[in-house]
Motif scaffolding. Structure first.
Motif, PDB file in Angstrom:
ATOM      1  N   SER A 270       0.835  -1.194   0.000  1.00 12.85           N
ATOM      2  CA  SER A 270       0.000   0.000   0.000  1.00 12.85           C
ATOM      3  C   SER A 270       0.876   1.252   0.000  1.00 12.85           C
ATOM      4  O   SER A 270       2.042   1.217   0.375  1.00 12.85           O
ATOM      5  N   THR A 271       0.276   2.348  -0.404  1.00 16.33           N
ATOM      6  CA  THR A 271       1.000   3.619  -0.401  1.00 16.33           C
ATOM      7  C   THR A 271       1.171   4.119   1.025  1.00 16.33           C
ATOM      8  O   THR A 271       0.497   3.661   1.953  1.00 16.33           O
ATOM      9  N   ALA A 272       2.064   5.069   1.201  1.00 13.42           N
ATOM     10  CA  ALA A 272       2.313   5.641   2.527  1.00 13.42           C
ATOM     11  C   ALA A 272       1.051   6.273   3.093  1.00 13.42           C
ATOM     12  O   ALA A 272       0.756   6.152   4.288  1.00 13.42           O
ATOM     13  N   ASP A 273       0.274   6.924   2.254  1.00  7.33           N
ATOM     14  CA  ASP A 273      -0.963   7.559   2.717  1.00  7.33           C
ATOM     15  C   ASP A 273      -2.000   6.512   3.134  1.00  7.33           C
ATOM     16  O   ASP A 273      -2.751   6.716   4.095  1.00  7.33           O
ATOM     17  N   GLU A 274      -2.059   5.388   2.415  1.00 10.49           N
ATOM     18  CA  GLU A 274      -3.005   4.329   2.772  1.00 10.49           C
ATOM     19  C   GLU A 274      -2.656   3.732   4.122  1.00 10.49           C
ATOM     20  O   GLU A 274      -3.538   3.462   4.951  1.00 10.49           O
ATOM     21  N   ILE A 275      -1.374   3.520   4.361  1.00 13.26           N
ATOM     22  CA  ILE A 275      -0.945   2.982   5.645  1.00 13.26           C
ATOM     23  C   ILE A 275      -1.254   3.965   6.772  1.00 13.26           C
ATOM     24  O   ILE A 275      -1.759   3.589   7.832  1.00 13.26           O
TER      25      ILE A 275
END
Length: 289
Positions: A270-275
């Motif tokens: 997942s992307t950093a923002d999703e995490i």
């Protein structure tokens, strides 16, 4: 093992020498195509070699934290490194996850569950909850760390442990994991440190003492745009020596070993923002059996 600072972080084919050897029971040759040229008939490029450097670095952080806990228990047995498989313990059976009829604990010591049963089930529940607390992001802040240690440990070892923790969580160490020197998180980022128990095993129990192993997976890293320390999963086993003190189970000493570690799946990272969104949107659990 160590982490870099935030600014700089960053086989054979099955053939033999015989040109007429068989593969899979038939005489046929195997042709290896360059990436993207029909290696599997679907133009799927070969998977690049997995870089384990970041995983090793993160494991180093987790091991260091619990090594400090073990070191602080002066003569408390925290240095026992042969606990994970050499001793017989209670093995899970088909009823391991079945309802026991015993109600989960309802007490709270700050944000940590308390009031565990004075039996094997209560010891496992206590050890799981303590593992969650000791692997949380709160351990990186001096005030919340004190509260966590006081809530989970035998009062007889608290002060010595806190002194060791102060040295372990030095400004240099905090900066090394991407935090500010005072343990706060840089603006725009989300620091992640979570421990999730997968299973427990009672190695020994007798009256007011118990030794429980907790197999865990953990998340450690920095989420958000611009992070150079992405959140990474780790696997480890914590051994907790518990003592019945003041009507509840408390940690007398603890130690940690790496693994058991399963094979990584093929899930898309997942992307950093999703995490960051997941960490902020999903709370932790209170474990009780």
């Amino acid at each position: 093992m160590s982490l870099g600072d935030e600014k700089g972080y960053g086989s054979g084919s099955g053939r033999t020498d015989d040109g007429y050897s068989t593969i899979g029971g038939t005489r046929q040759t195997r042709t290896r195509f360059p990436d993207g040229e029909g290696g599997d008939g679907y133009n799927t490029p070969r998977r690049p070699a997995r870089n384990s450097r970041s995983l090793v670095m993160v494991v180093g952080v987790v091991v260091l934290l619990f090594a400090a806990i073990a070191l602080a228990n002066m003569g408390g047995g925290g240095g026992d490194s042969n606990h994970s498989s050499g001793k017989a313990g209670s093995k899970p059976d088909s009823s391991s996850t079945a309802a026991t009829g015993t109600k989960p604990v309802t007490g709270k010591n700050g944000t940590i569950a308390s009031g565990f049963a004075h039996d094997e089930q209560g010891a496992q529940s206590a050890a799981s909850n303590f593992a969650v607390a000791l692997g949380s992001a709160g351990m990186f802040n001096a005030d919340t760390r004190r509260s966590i240690i006081q809530a989970t440990h035998d009062p007889a070892v608290v002060e010595g442990l806190l002194a060791a923790m102060t040295k372990a969580y030095s400004p240099a160490f905090l900066e090394n994991v991407g935090l500010n020197e005072d343990g706060t998180t840089p603006s725009g980022l989300t620091f992640v440190s979570r421990t999730v128990p997968v299973g427990t095993k009672v190695v020994e129990q007798s009256g007011d003492t118990a030794t429980v192993e907790v197999w865990c997976t953990g998340l450690v890293g920095m989420a958000g745009q611009g992070s150079t320390k992405p959140v990474t999963a780790t696997w480890f086993t914590i051994s907790e020596k518990l003592k019945w003190v003041g009507g509840d189970w408390k940690v007398e000493s603890s130690s940690q070993t790496e693994g058991p570690t399963p094979v990584n799946g093929d899930n898309r990272a997942s992307t950093a923002d999703e995490i960051a969104g997941a960490v902020e949107g999903y709370g932790g659990f209170t474990y009780a059996r």
